[in-house]
Design an enzyme around this catalytic site. Structure first.
Site, PDB file in Angstrom:
ATOM      1  N   LYS A  64       0.628  -0.880  -0.167  1.00 56.82           N
ATOM      2  CA  LYS A  64      -0.332   0.230   0.015  1.00 56.82           C
ATOM      3  C   LYS A  64       0.875   0.538   0.241  1.00 56.82           C
ATOM      4  CE  LYS A  64      -3.707  -1.675   2.072  1.00 56.82           C
ATOM      5  NZ  LYS A  64      -5.322  -1.700   1.469  1.00 56.82           N
ATOM      6  N   ARG A  90     -10.371 -11.261   1.813  1.00 56.65           N
ATOM      7  CA  ARG A  90     -11.017 -12.618   0.903  1.00 56.65           C
ATOM      8  C   ARG A  90     -10.518 -14.013   1.197  1.00 56.65           C
ATOM      9  NH1 ARG A  90     -11.162  -8.853  -4.384  1.00 56.65           N
ATOM     10  NH2 ARG A  90     -11.442  -7.275  -3.038  1.00 56.65           N
TER      11      ARG A  90
HETATM   12  N1  BES Z   1      -9.064  -3.906   4.194  1.00 52.68           N
HETATM   13  C1  BES Z   1      -8.806  -2.926   2.731  1.00 52.68           C
HETATM   14  C2  BES Z   1      -9.581  -2.399   2.698  1.00 52.68           C
HETATM   15  C3  BES Z   1      -9.306  -1.377   2.641  1.00 52.68           C
HETATM   16  C4  BES Z   1      -8.849  -0.190   2.640  1.00 52.68           C
HETATM   17  C5  BES Z   1     -10.197  -0.675   4.307  1.00 52.68           C
HETATM   18  C6  BES Z   1      -9.113   0.766   2.799  1.00 52.68           C
HETATM   19  C7  BES Z   1     -10.677   0.260   4.355  1.00 52.68           C
HETATM   20  C8  BES Z   1      -9.630   1.819   4.317  1.00 52.68           C
HETATM   21  C9  BES Z   1      -8.032  -4.149   1.908  1.00 52.68           C
HETATM   22  O1  BES Z   1      -7.518  -5.714   2.113  1.00 52.68           O
HETATM   23  C10 BES Z   1      -7.934  -3.760   1.107  1.00 52.68           C
HETATM   24  O2  BES Z   1      -6.414  -3.651   0.630  1.00 52.68           O
HETATM   25  N2  BES Z   1      -8.659  -4.140  -0.747  1.00 52.68           N
HETATM   26  C11 BES Z   1      -8.198  -4.156  -1.873  1.00 52.68           C
HETATM   27  C12 BES Z   1      -8.538  -4.354  -2.672  1.00 52.68           C
HETATM   28  C13 BES Z   1      -8.334  -4.256  -4.100  1.00 52.68           C
HETATM   29  C14 BES Z   1      -7.186  -4.542  -4.155  1.00 52.68           C
HETATM   30  C15 BES Z   1      -8.568  -5.383  -5.380  1.00 52.68           C
HETATM   31  C16 BES Z   1      -8.451  -2.077  -1.939  1.00 52.68           C
HETATM   32  O3  BES Z   1      -9.224  -1.912  -1.127  1.00 52.68           O
HETATM   33  O4  BES Z   1      -7.529  -1.391  -2.225  1.00 52.68           O
HETATM   34 MN    MN Z   2      -5.635  -5.514   1.740  1.00 55.88          MN
END
Ligand code: BES
Ligand code: MN
Ligand code: ZN
Length: 499
Positions: A280, A354
């Site tokens: 991230k 997931r």
């Molecule tokens: N935990 C995150 C989702 C999230 C991101 C929650 C920001 C709250 C704030 C999850 O594991 C994630 O990283 N999801 C990705 C999915 C994507 C790679 C398809 C996302 O939402 O960017």
């Molecule tokens: Mn994630």
């Protein structure tokens, strides 16, 4: 804080702070009328002088008013009388608690009953008011050495009711609210803890501690070796990149007959999500300690339900891991096999929630559940779709979805449904495995749910995406405790006890 309901006369009541709601339009409530008479028209005078108009959120603190026994009189605008509902009751209680910060009062009496109907419909308003008051007192000081004193020193809140019947309703609401507030507090505490303290092992330890406290609760912790035997290749692949061992925590509460099918709650317990190899951006990455809020909400709900002794069988399952970059971490393109036997091509290692949930959902089949609800901070896309006001709801069973929507309205902890149409599923197609773990940017909250739906075909299932609602950012950064109220309302309704 202690909460109680009485029908004391506010004029004669010796309280450190009497709180009176002033509605817009100048009409005084019954209690307002009594207090106005006793203070030779003070309330009307203040309204006339336009120091308070009744707009929601206004507050005015009057010290030592002649004619009443209260040491202070706090006036709070509550908006239009006809609009006064549970949401306004929440604001009223929250304002009251916050306003006492500027005083030395340690106890409050809230004129709430006369703003409500004298019947059962007041239950939700009383309950919401107590939860809101308790929430307003919340501070997270566990990790501080200094300035640990509570900002607000309240110890007692008296909910003034109009008659015996309303007192009984208010007392029931208080009982439920106190248990709910304890659950919400536990959820917020676990969520606010940093990733270096709140690890999968820490959460497992919390579960074991809860078992010691509550005899009706059984706890089982699966270690990675157990998960290996069960074939949980998806969950284990996420944890491989972390030095903390994954845990699969099961909390089992038996409040009904043994043959009654249990409800199962599954909460994402990702104690820190750096994204893995698909790392991230660093801005606000600290907030990814909140990626276990779904799991924390399961702990909170279980705690409240055990305390309330609800006549249901309820199982909480929390898959817990970290998601970090490492030489042994998942790589984009890796293919893993889930406990269900379906293979998954991991195109983005940041879509890890997931991966841990799908194995936990398959694991739930052994409980033969009446329904399964998973709770997860699953997608940023859900925050884009709904903002931070509603949790996303997706389900393969419409009656279950409707129950959850209604519980959202009744608790004020609202959800909004998104479609789970087949059209979206195509986005998860993989050339190399049974499915990919991402479906592109479009409809990201829905494709994530589609992914989970491939593991819940045998079950009545609903998914709550709480990525936008579980915590606040900015100056007020902190966990909200959502959706604990929603879930407990859902359970109380099922037990026909929500009144
Ligand atoms: N935990 C995150 C989702 C999230 C991101 C929650 C920001 C709250 C704030 C999850 O594991 C994630 O990283 N999801 C990705 C999915 C994507 C790679 C398809 C996302 O939402 O960017
Ligand atoms: Mn994630
Ligand atoms: Zn995540």
């Amino acid at each position: 804080m202690d909460y109680l309901a009485t029908s004391s006369d506010p004029v004669k009541l010796r309280t450190q702070c009497l709180v009176l709601g002033i509605s817009q339009g100048g009409k005084l409530s019954a209690r307002g009328q009594n207090i106005d008479n006793a203070t030779s028209g003070l309330i009307r005078q203040v309204i006339k002088s336009r120091d308070i108009s009744g707009k929601a959120g206004e507050t005015l603190l009057l010290p030592c008013c002649d004619g009443i026994q209260a040491k202070r009189l706090l006036l709070i605008g509550v908006g239009r009388q006809k609009d006064f509902d549970q949401a306004q009751a929440e604001c009223f209680a929250q304002q009251a608690v916050k306003a006492t910060r500027e005083t030395a009062a340690t106890e409050l009496a809230l004129c709430l009953g006369d703003l409500l109907a004298a019947d059962e419909s007041s239950y939700l308003a009383f309950r919401s008011a107590v939860i809101a008051a308790d929430s307003a007192l919340y501070q997270f000081n566990q990790c501080k050495a200094e300035n640990k004193d509570p900002l607000i020193k309240l110890t007692r809140l008296n909910l003034l009711s109009v008659d015996g019947r309303q007192i009984r309703i208010a007392n029931r609401a208080v009982d439920h609210a106190v248990a709910m507030a304890a659950g919400i507090k536990l959820t917020r505490d676990l969520s606010n803890l940093p990733g270096n303290i709140c690890t999968p092992g820490y959460l497992a330890g919390q579960a074991s501690a809860m078992k010691k406290e509550f005899r009706k609760l059984q706890v089982e912790i699966l270690e990675e070796s157990d998960m290996q035997k069960l074939g949980m290749g998806a969950l284990l692949s996420v944890s491989r990149g972390s030095r903390e061992a994954a845990k699969l925590i099961t909390l089992n509460y038996r409040g009904a007959k043994a043959k009654d099918k249990p409800l199962v709650l599954v909460g994402k317990g990702l104690t820190f999500d750096a994204g893995g190899i698909s790392i991230k951006p660093s801005a606000a990455m600290d907030e990814m300690k909140y990626d276990m809020c779904g799991g924390a909400s399961v702990f909170g709900v279980m705690r409240a339900v055990v305390q309330m002794k609800l006549p249901i069988n309820l199982i909480g399952v929390v898959p817990s891991s970290e998601n970090l970059p490492d030489g042994d971490a998942n790589k984009p393109g890796d293919i893993v096999t889930s406990m269900s036997g379906q293979s998954i091509e991991i195109l983005n290692t940041d879509a890890e929630g997931r991966l841990i949930l799908c194995d936990a959902l398959t694991y739930c089949e052994r409980f033969n559940p009446a329904a399964v609800i998973d709770i997860a901070t699953l997608t940023g896309a859900c925050v884009i779709a709904l903002g931070k006001h509603a949790s996303g709801l997706m389900s393969n069973h419409e009656p279950l979805a409707r129950e959850i929507l209604a519980a959202g309205e009744n608790s004020g902890d609202r959800v909004w449904q998104l479609p789970l149409w087949d059209d979206y599923e195509k986005q998860l197609k993989s050339n190399f495995a049974d499915m990919a773990n991402i479906g592109g940017r479009e409809g990201g909250a829905i494709t994530a749910a589609c992914f989970l739906s491939k593991f819940t075909r045998k079950q009545k299932w609903a998914h709550l995406d709480i990525a936008g609602t579980a915590w606040k950012s900015g100056a007020e950064k902190g966990a909200t405790g959502r959706p604990v109220s929603l879930l407990i309302q859902f359970l109380l309704r099922r037990c026909k006890l929500d009144h």
